[in-house]
Design a protein around this motif. Sequence first.
Motif, PDB file in Angstrom:
ATOM      1  N   TRP A  89       0.845  -1.205   0.000  1.00  0.00           N
ATOM      2  CA  TRP A  89       0.000   0.000   0.000  1.00  0.00           C
ATOM      3  C   TRP A  89       0.878   1.252   0.000  1.00  0.00           C
ATOM      4  CZ3 TRP A  89      -2.059  -4.139   3.034  1.00  0.00           C
ATOM      5  CH2 TRP A  89      -3.314  -4.596   2.613  1.00  0.00           C
ATOM      6  N   GLN A  90       2.101   1.104   0.517  1.00  0.00           N
ATOM      7  CA  GLN A  90       2.997   2.273   0.593  1.00  0.00           C
ATOM      8  C   GLN A  90       3.732   2.512  -0.721  1.00  0.00           C
ATOM      9  OE1 GLN A  90       5.524   1.614   3.970  1.00  0.00           O
ATOM     10  NE2 GLN A  90       3.814   1.662   5.404  1.00  0.00           N
ATOM     11  N   GLN A  91       4.069   1.413  -1.426  1.00  0.00           N
ATOM     12  CA  GLN A  91       4.828   1.543  -2.681  1.00  0.00           C
ATOM     13  C   GLN A  91       4.162   0.667  -3.736  1.00  0.00           C
ATOM     14  OE1 GLN A  91       9.071   0.998  -2.000  1.00  0.00           O
ATOM     15  NE2 GLN A  91       8.994   2.220  -0.151  1.00  0.00           N
ATOM     16  N   ALA A  92       2.911   1.017  -4.027  1.00  0.00           N
ATOM     17  CA  ALA A  92       2.086   0.155  -4.886  1.00  0.00           C
ATOM     18  C   ALA A  92       2.688  -0.011  -6.273  1.00  0.00           C
ATOM     19  CB  ALA A  92       0.669   0.721  -4.981  1.00  0.00           C
ATOM     20  N   GLU A  93       3.228   1.075  -6.814  1.00  0.00           N
ATOM     21  CA  GLU A  93       3.748   1.003  -8.180  1.00  0.00           C
ATOM     22  C   GLU A  93       4.984   0.107  -8.245  1.00  0.00           C
ATOM     23  OE1 GLU A  93       4.117   4.859  -9.977  1.00  0.00           O
ATOM     24  OE2 GLU A  93       5.348   4.048 -11.603  1.00  0.00           O
ATOM     25  N   LEU A  94       5.883   0.291  -7.269  1.00  0.00           N
ATOM     26  CA  LEU A  94       7.101  -0.526  -7.243  1.00  0.00           C
ATOM     27  C   LEU A  94       6.751  -2.006  -7.071  1.00  0.00           C
ATOM     28  CD1 LEU A  94      10.214  -0.652  -7.164  1.00  0.00           C
ATOM     29  CD2 LEU A  94      10.055  -0.434  -4.683  1.00  0.00           C
ATOM     30  N   VAL A  95       5.829  -2.290  -6.149  1.00  0.00           N
ATOM     31  CA  VAL A  95       5.444  -3.685  -5.906  1.00  0.00           C
ATOM     32  C   VAL A  95       4.819  -4.295  -7.165  1.00  0.00           C
ATOM     33  CG1 VAL A  95       3.849  -5.157  -4.583  1.00  0.00           C
ATOM     34  CG2 VAL A  95       5.256  -3.449  -3.411  1.00  0.00           C
ATOM     35  N   THR A  96       4.025  -3.503  -7.873  1.00  0.00           N
ATOM     36  CA  THR A  96       3.410  -4.002  -9.107  1.00  0.00           C
ATOM     37  C   THR A  96       4.475  -4.272 -10.172  1.00  0.00           C
ATOM     38  OG1 THR A  96       1.427  -2.750  -8.574  1.00  0.00           O
ATOM     39  CG2 THR A  96       1.649  -3.483 -10.852  1.00  0.00           C
ATOM     40  N   GLU A  97       5.461  -3.375 -10.252  1.00  0.00           N
ATOM     41  CA  GLU A  97       6.558  -3.565 -11.214  1.00  0.00           C
ATOM     42  C   GLU A  97       7.340  -4.846 -10.935  1.00  0.00           C
ATOM     43  OE1 GLU A  97       8.012  -2.369 -13.850  1.00  0.00           O
ATOM     44  OE2 GLU A  97       6.567  -0.798 -14.255  1.00  0.00           O
ATOM     45  N   VAL A  98       7.727  -5.036  -9.662  1.00  0.00           N
ATOM     46  CA  VAL A  98       8.589  -6.184  -9.329  1.00  0.00           C
ATOM     47  C   VAL A  98       7.784  -7.487  -9.348  1.00  0.00           C
ATOM     48  CG1 VAL A  98      10.057  -7.233  -7.554  1.00  0.00           C
ATOM     49  CG2 VAL A  98      10.141  -4.752  -7.933  1.00  0.00           C
ATOM     50  N   ASN A  99       6.625  -7.475  -8.669  1.00  0.00           N
ATOM     51  CA  ASN A  99       5.883  -8.730  -8.461  1.00  0.00           C
ATOM     52  C   ASN A  99       5.007  -9.104  -9.658  1.00  0.00           C
ATOM     53  OD1 ASN A  99       6.974  -8.200  -5.981  1.00  0.00           O
ATOM     54  ND2 ASN A  99       5.094  -8.397  -4.823  1.00  0.00           N
ATOM     55  N   GLY A 100       4.616  -8.113 -10.446  1.00  0.00           N
ATOM     56  CA  GLY A 100       3.774  -8.378 -11.614  1.00  0.00           C
ATOM     57  C   GLY A 100       4.591  -8.342 -12.892  1.00  0.00           C
ATOM     58  N   MET A 101       5.073  -7.156 -13.256  1.00  0.00           N
ATOM     59  CA  MET A 101       5.853  -7.027 -14.494  1.00  0.00           C
ATOM     60  C   MET A 101       7.144  -7.852 -14.456  1.00  0.00           C
ATOM     61  SD  MET A 101       4.383  -5.220 -16.779  1.00  0.00           S
ATOM     62  CE  MET A 101       5.712  -4.630 -17.829  1.00  0.00           C
ATOM     63  N   GLY A 102       7.691  -8.038 -13.257  1.00  0.00           N
ATOM     64  CA  GLY A 102       8.914  -8.846 -13.128  1.00  0.00           C
ATOM     65  C   GLY A 102       8.707 -10.255 -13.670  1.00  0.00           C
ATOM     66  N   VAL A 103       7.513 -10.805 -13.467  1.00  0.00           N
ATOM     67  CA  VAL A 103       7.217 -12.156 -13.962  1.00  0.00           C
ATOM     68  C   VAL A 103       7.235 -12.156 -15.491  1.00  0.00           C
ATOM     69  CG1 VAL A 103       5.594 -14.089 -13.851  1.00  0.00           C
ATOM     70  CG2 VAL A 103       5.720 -12.461 -11.934  1.00  0.00           C
ATOM     71  N   LEU A 104       6.580 -11.143 -16.054  1.00  0.00           N
ATOM     72  CA  LEU A 104       6.569 -11.026 -17.519  1.00  0.00           C
ATOM     73  C   LEU A 104       7.993 -10.934 -18.060  1.00  0.00           C
ATOM     74  CD1 LEU A 104       5.027 -10.542 -20.197  1.00  0.00           C
ATOM     75  CD2 LEU A 104       5.091  -8.101 -19.673  1.00  0.00           C
ATOM     76  N   ARG A 105       8.843 -10.168 -17.358  1.00  0.00           N
ATOM     77  CA  ARG A 105      10.219  -9.996 -17.844  1.00  0.00           C
ATOM     78  C   ARG A 105      10.977 -11.323 -17.839  1.00  0.00           C
ATOM     79  NH1 ARG A 105      10.028  -5.215 -14.266  1.00  0.00           N
ATOM     80  NH2 ARG A 105       9.322  -3.512 -15.580  1.00  0.00           N
ATOM     81  N   VAL A 106      10.782 -12.148 -16.801  1.00  0.00           N
ATOM     82  CA  VAL A 106      11.486 -13.441 -16.773  1.00  0.00           C
ATOM     83  C   VAL A 106      10.954 -14.331 -17.897  1.00  0.00           C
ATOM     84  CG1 VAL A 106      12.083 -15.483 -15.427  1.00  0.00           C
ATOM     85  CG2 VAL A 106      11.840 -13.292 -14.280  1.00  0.00           C
ATOM     86  N   LEU A 107       9.632 -14.349 -18.086  1.00  0.00           N
ATOM     87  CA  LEU A 107       9.056 -15.165 -19.163  1.00  0.00           C
ATOM     88  C   LEU A 107       9.582 -14.713 -20.524  1.00  0.00           C
ATOM     89  CD1 LEU A 107       5.416 -15.307 -17.769  1.00  0.00           C
ATOM     90  CD2 LEU A 107       6.852 -17.314 -18.190  1.00  0.00           C
ATOM     91  N   GLU A 108       9.646 -13.399 -20.711  1.00  0.00           N
ATOM     92  CA  GLU A 108      10.169 -12.862 -21.978  1.00  0.00           C
ATOM     93  C   GLU A 108      11.627 -13.257 -22.173  1.00  0.00           C
ATOM     94  OE1 GLU A 108       9.070 -10.502 -24.817  1.00  0.00           O
ATOM     95  OE2 GLU A 108       7.767 -12.147 -24.267  1.00  0.00           O
ATOM     96  N   ALA A 109      12.404 -13.207 -21.088  1.00  0.00           N
ATOM     97  CA  ALA A 109      13.825 -13.573 -21.201  1.00  0.00           C
ATOM     98  C   ALA A 109      13.952 -15.035 -21.629  1.00  0.00           C
ATOM     99  CB  ALA A 109      14.532 -13.340 -19.861  1.00  0.00           C
ATOM    100  N   ILE A 110      13.127 -15.896 -21.031  1.00  0.00           N
ATOM    101  CA  ILE A 110      13.172 -17.325 -21.411  1.00  0.00           C
ATOM    102  C   ILE A 110      12.748 -17.476 -22.866  1.00  0.00           C
ATOM    103  CG2 ILE A 110      12.096 -19.581 -21.000  1.00  0.00           C
ATOM    104  CD1 ILE A 110      11.870 -18.774 -18.024  1.00  0.00           C
ATOM    105  N   ARG A 111      11.677 -16.768 -23.245  1.00  0.00           N
ATOM    106  CA  ARG A 111      11.172 -16.873 -24.621  1.00  0.00           C
ATOM    107  C   ARG A 111      12.244 -16.429 -25.623  1.00  0.00           C
ATOM    108  NH1 ARG A 111       8.738 -14.075 -28.516  1.00  0.00           N
ATOM    109  NH2 ARG A 111       8.926 -12.057 -27.473  1.00  0.00           N
ATOM    110  N   MET A 112      12.908 -15.315 -25.312  1.00  0.00           N
ATOM    111  CA  MET A 112      13.927 -14.798 -26.243  1.00  0.00           C
ATOM    112  C   MET A 112      15.106 -15.749 -26.353  1.00  0.00           C
ATOM    113  SD  MET A 112      14.286 -10.790 -25.333  1.00  0.00           S
ATOM    114  CE  MET A 112      12.856  -9.814 -24.976  1.00  0.00           C
ATOM    115  N   VAL A 113      15.617 -16.217 -25.206  1.00  0.00           N
ATOM    116  CA  VAL A 113      16.795 -17.096 -25.245  1.00  0.00           C
ATOM    117  C   VAL A 113      16.443 -18.427 -25.896  1.00  0.00           C
ATOM    118  CG1 VAL A 113      18.487 -18.335 -23.803  1.00  0.00           C
ATOM    119  CG2 VAL A 113      17.898 -15.960 -23.272  1.00  0.00           C
TER     120      VAL A 113
END
Length: 344
Positions: A89-113
């Motif tokens: 609740w204090q850092q909603a944007e950061l938490v969304t970036e790491v916990n949500g978008m972070g997952v997408l980034r790992v999946l994308e990295a696997i997909r690309m490699v």
Amino acid sequence: MTRRALITGITGQDGSYLAEHLLAEGYQVWGLIRGQANPRKSRISRLASNLSFVDGDLMDQASLVSAIDTVQPDEVYNLGAISFVPMSWQQAELVTEVNGMGVLRVLEAIRMVSGLGGSQRNDGHGQIRFYQASSSEMFGKAAETPQRETTLFHPRSPYGAAKAYGHFITRNYRESFGMYAVSGMLFNHESPRRGAEFVTRKISLAAAGIKLGLQDKLRLGNLSAVRDWGFAGDYVRAMHLMLQADEPDDYVVGSGAMHSVRDAVRIAFDHVGLDWQEHVVIDPELVRPAEVEILCADSHRARGRLGWRPTVDFPALMRMMVDADLEQVAREHEYGDLLLASSW
Ligand code: NAP
Ligand code: GDD
């Protein structure tokens, strides 16, 4: 051939237990490490000579591509997250970036490699298997109790909402690209390595500190919240089992037993011969803006298909944590830091 695993969040509670488990299973284990001088690396120092490390951050796409390319893993476990719910609740944007978008980034990295994309789907050979650390917080204001894989999500925090995105994008990459990508919907799991900000550890630390005369009061929020708590060492076995199944799927993992925060305090204080009611103070500041009142797992799928079973029940877990803290708190230089961390 020795199998290779890459763990994000290796400095956390689960990362340390999972690293131990995978080393015992004969894996070569790599940990993604964030920051130039990560202070929590010391948590895994006992294992460090058997581990390999690669730099990276869930906020940084290129670093993840580079990490996957360097390690060439057979299995990736994405445990990295900002895991303390009130922080969201204090850092909603950061938490969304790491916990949500972070997952997408790992999946994308696997997909690309892996060279997957467009109409190109995985044929299953030599593919990287991916585990996402989903959470019972996604059930939130739960539509039914106990909760199972088909229970509707109703997250009650930005943390839970971000985890729900991570969950769905993992399923989407499985369905879109034929990736072996699964989510473990894990219920609360604890241990002597649990962060001091979480309620079980806050309680075990206080029981030890009060017993040793270093502390008098324990400030808590909602004593009536009910959780399904288990032992982290048991839950990391479920993560590994999920990636060994023939077909990728999502699993609920929990003990099926319900206890309140009040029960946790009572068990811990009884264990050291103290009356909890003389020491616990209710602090309204610690009550959450939207609470998850009750969580309880129906783990039939994990038990039936994976053969997973927990080995430590909740009273034994609380006593294990209090015993560990009696030893740790006695080393006073560590006590100050832990007390500060538990003051949330
Ligand atoms: P934890 O002890 O808080 O560890 C979190 C880990 O995430 C740390 O290693 C931390 O590394 C890392 N991290 C944070 N921000 C990062 C970033 N930007 N990039 C890369 N890594 C980052 O959590 P845990 O209890 O082990 O939980 C592991 C995972 O399971 C988390 O995703 C959590 O949300 C989820 N989960 C936990 C439970 C539970 O009851 N424990 C239940 C369900 C789901 P630093 O050292 O760099 O800070
Ligand atoms: N932390 C904390 N501190 N919690 C308190 C306190 C207190 O002083 N007083 C009461 N509680 C209640 C919280 O309101 C909550 O209902 C419950 O204790 C558990 O809180 P936490 O231990 O902080 O865990 P959590 O359930 O919010 O989240 C953990 O489990 C999730 C899985 O359900 C974390 O590990 C999450 O990362 C994980 O996803």
